[in-house]
Write a protein that holds these residues in place. Structure first.
Motif, PDB file in Angstrom:
ATOM      1  N   ARG A  26      54.860  33.464  -2.457  1.00  0.00           N
ATOM      2  CA  ARG A  26      56.059  32.765  -1.968  1.00  0.00           C
ATOM      3  C   ARG A  26      55.835  32.106  -0.607  1.00  0.00           C
ATOM      4  N   GLU A  27      55.216  32.828   0.321  1.00  0.00           N
ATOM      5  CA  GLU A  27      55.074  32.303   1.680  1.00  0.00           C
ATOM      6  C   GLU A  27      53.881  31.352   1.830  1.00  0.00           C
ATOM      7  N   GLN A  28      52.713  31.755   1.304  1.00  0.00           N
ATOM      8  CA  GLN A  28      51.498  30.972   1.526  1.00  0.00           C
ATOM      9  C   GLN A  28      51.161  30.007   0.389  1.00  0.00           C
ATOM     10  N   GLY A  29      51.818  30.135  -0.749  1.00  0.00           N
ATOM     11  CA  GLY A  29      51.647  29.159  -1.813  1.00  0.00           C
ATOM     12  C   GLY A  29      50.489  29.361  -2.769  1.00  0.00           C
ATOM     13  N   VAL A  66      34.491  46.784   0.731  1.00  0.00           N
ATOM     14  CA  VAL A  66      35.231  45.550   0.991  1.00  0.00           C
ATOM     15  C   VAL A  66      36.714  45.842   1.194  1.00  0.00           C
ATOM     16  N   ILE A  67      37.256  45.298   2.261  1.00  0.00           N
ATOM     17  CA  ILE A  67      38.689  45.356   2.540  1.00  0.00           C
ATOM     18  C   ILE A  67      39.289  44.028   2.093  1.00  0.00           C
ATOM     19  N   GLY A  68      40.482  44.088   1.508  1.00  0.00           N
ATOM     20  CA  GLY A  68      41.097  42.844   1.073  1.00  0.00           C
ATOM     21  C   GLY A  68      42.589  42.945   0.909  1.00  0.00           C
ATOM     22  N   ARG A  69      43.200  41.799   0.647  1.00  0.00           N
ATOM     23  CA  ARG A  69      44.630  41.663   0.367  1.00  0.00           C
ATOM     24  C   ARG A  69      45.494  42.333   1.441  1.00  0.00           C
ATOM     25  N   VAL A  70      45.087  42.179   2.684  1.00  0.00           N
ATOM     26  CA  VAL A  70      45.832  42.739   3.811  1.00  0.00           C
ATOM     27  C   VAL A  70      47.015  41.826   4.109  1.00  0.00           C
ATOM     28  N   CYS A  71      48.212  42.381   4.080  1.00  0.00           N
ATOM     29  CA  CYS A  71      49.390  41.563   4.372  1.00  0.00           C
ATOM     30  C   CYS A  71      50.565  42.427   4.819  1.00  0.00           C
ATOM     31  N   VAL A  72      51.434  41.786   5.593  1.00  0.00           N
ATOM     32  CA  VAL A  72      52.616  42.432   6.169  1.00  0.00           C
ATOM     33  C   VAL A  72      53.800  41.490   5.965  1.00  0.00           C
ATOM     34  N   LEU A  73      54.908  42.034   5.490  1.00  0.00           N
ATOM     35  CA  LEU A  73      56.101  41.203   5.339  1.00  0.00           C
ATOM     36  C   LEU A  73      56.509  40.618   6.686  1.00  0.00           C
ATOM     37  N   GLU A  74      57.073  39.426   6.653  1.00  0.00           N
ATOM     38  CA  GLU A  74      57.361  38.662   7.863  1.00  0.00           C
ATOM     39  C   GLU A  74      58.170  39.442   8.905  1.00  0.00           C
ATOM     40  N   ASP A  75      59.183  40.179   8.484  1.00  0.00           N
ATOM     41  CA  ASP A  75      60.033  40.910   9.432  1.00  0.00           C
ATOM     42  C   ASP A  75      59.292  42.011  10.188  1.00  0.00           C
ATOM     43  N   TYR A  76      58.124  42.404   9.722  1.00  0.00           N
ATOM     44  CA  TYR A  76      57.373  43.499  10.335  1.00  0.00           C
ATOM     45  C   TYR A  76      56.157  43.012  11.121  1.00  0.00           C
ATOM     46  N   ARG A  77      55.944  41.728  11.180  1.00  0.00           N
ATOM     47  CA  ARG A  77      54.778  41.194  11.893  1.00  0.00           C
ATOM     48  C   ARG A  77      54.963  41.277  13.396  1.00  0.00           C
ATOM     49  N   GLY A  78      53.818  41.304  14.090  1.00  0.00           N
ATOM     50  CA  GLY A  78      53.842  41.356  15.543  1.00  0.00           C
ATOM     51  C   GLY A  78      54.100  42.741  16.098  1.00  0.00           C
ATOM     52  N   LYS A  79      54.049  43.744  15.239  1.00  0.00           N
ATOM     53  CA  LYS A  79      54.333  45.120  15.658  1.00  0.00           C
ATOM     54  C   LYS A  79      53.113  46.036  15.511  1.00  0.00           C
ATOM     55  N   GLY A  80      51.952  45.446  15.220  1.00  0.00           N
ATOM     56  CA  GLY A  80      50.721  46.222  15.136  1.00  0.00           C
ATOM     57  C   GLY A  80      50.398  46.789  13.764  1.00  0.00           C
ATOM     58  N   TYR A  81      51.172  46.462  12.752  1.00  0.00           N
ATOM     59  CA  TYR A  81      50.916  47.038  11.427  1.00  0.00           C
ATOM     60  C   TYR A  81      49.654  46.478  10.780  1.00  0.00           C
ATOM     61  N   GLY A  82      49.324  45.224  11.054  1.00  0.00           N
ATOM     62  CA  GLY A  82      48.084  44.666  10.521  1.00  0.00           C
ATOM     63  C   GLY A  82      46.874  45.437  11.035  1.00  0.00           C
ATOM     64  N   VAL A  83      46.881  45.739  12.326  1.00  0.00           N
ATOM     65  CA  VAL A  83      45.799  46.539  12.917  1.00  0.00           C
ATOM     66  C   VAL A  83      45.766  47.917  12.269  1.00  0.00           C
ATOM     67  N   GLN A  84      46.924  48.521  12.080  1.00  0.00           N
ATOM     68  CA  GLN A  84      46.978  49.856  11.469  1.00  0.00           C
ATOM     69  C   GLN A  84      46.433  49.847  10.046  1.00  0.00           C
ATOM     70  N   ILE A  85      46.737  48.801   9.277  1.00  0.00           N
ATOM     71  CA  ILE A  85      46.192  48.713   7.918  1.00  0.00           C
ATOM     72  C   ILE A  85      44.677  48.714   7.970  1.00  0.00           C
ATOM     73  N   ILE A  86      44.116  47.853   8.819  1.00  0.00           N
ATOM     74  CA  ILE A  86      42.653  47.774   8.921  1.00  0.00           C
ATOM     75  C   ILE A  86      42.064  49.111   9.343  1.00  0.00           C
ATOM     76  N   ASP A 127      39.439  29.794  -1.343  1.00  0.00           N
ATOM     77  CA  ASP A 127      40.164  30.538  -2.366  1.00  0.00           C
ATOM     78  C   ASP A 127      41.393  29.682  -2.620  1.00  0.00           C
ATOM     79  N   GLU A 128      41.427  29.065  -3.784  1.00  0.00           N
ATOM     80  CA  GLU A 128      42.381  28.001  -4.074  1.00  0.00           C
ATOM     81  C   GLU A 128      42.198  26.934  -2.995  1.00  0.00           C
ATOM     82  N   TYR A 129      43.212  26.598  -2.264  1.00  0.00           N
ATOM     83  CA  TYR A 129      43.162  25.547  -1.250  1.00  0.00           C
ATOM     84  C   TYR A 129      42.826  26.084   0.135  1.00  0.00           C
ATOM     85  N   CYS A 130      42.746  27.404   0.296  1.00  0.00           N
ATOM     86  CA  CYS A 130      42.729  28.034   1.610  1.00  0.00           C
ATOM     87  C   CYS A 130      41.300  28.381   2.063  1.00  0.00           C
ATOM     88  N   PRO A 131      40.872  27.866   3.237  1.00  0.00           N
ATOM     89  CA  PRO A 131      39.534  28.195   3.736  1.00  0.00           C
ATOM     90  C   PRO A 131      39.436  29.654   4.189  1.00  0.00           C
TER      91      PRO A 131
END
Length: 139
Positions: A26-29, A66-86, A127-131
């Motif tokens: 939905r967000e990135q297409g 291999v780590i992959g498909r890391v993502c955070v819903l928009e309302d939760y971004r900027g709070k360090g959850y991406g770092v925590q996932i990694i 990957d599709e259109y995304c570098p």
């Protein structure tokens, strides 16, 4: 209350796809986000009051962890959850006996991974259109 859970089966798959479809489709297409790797990887899910809001996965491919498909819903971004996932997936990689982790980063997210100690290698690919760029981190 924030909870973090790991899953090695598809009982949780609807929750994983809830997050990934929102971010990647939905967000990135992207046209799709499911692949055969989902059948043999370990997923991490972050929950806020039982609602999934962040996810990632880890698997072995050609001898690499291999780590992959890391993502955070928009309302939760900027709070360090991406770092925590990694960091959670890196800890899982160590449990699996890995000495390094690899990932394919969207080029726009390369700086995020560099701050976590990842270095790029190889050529940019699409990957599709995304570098994307391959990146590696020694644990």
């Amino acid at each position: 209350m924030i909870e973090i859970k790991f899953y090695e089966n598809k009982d949780h798959y609807k929750e994983v796809m809830f997050v990934r479809e929102d971010v990647f489709i939905r967000e990135q297409g992207f046209s799709t986000d499911e692949d055969e790797i989902d059948n043999h990887c370990i997923h991490v899910l972050f929950y806020d009051d039982n609602k999934p809001f962040a996810t990632g996965r880890i698997f072995i491919e050609d001898g690499n962890t291999v780590i992959g498909r890391v993502c955070v819903l928009e309302d939760y971004r900027g709070k360090g959850y991406g770092v925590q996932i990694i960091r959670q997936l890196e800890a899982k990689a160590k449990e699996m006996g890995a000495s390094s982790t690899h990932l394919g980063a969207q080029v726009q997210a390369k700086e995020f991974y560099e701050k976590l100690g990842y270095t790029e290698y190889g050529e940019i690919y699409y990957d599709e259109y995304c570098p994307h760029i391959h990146m590696k981190h020694v644990l």
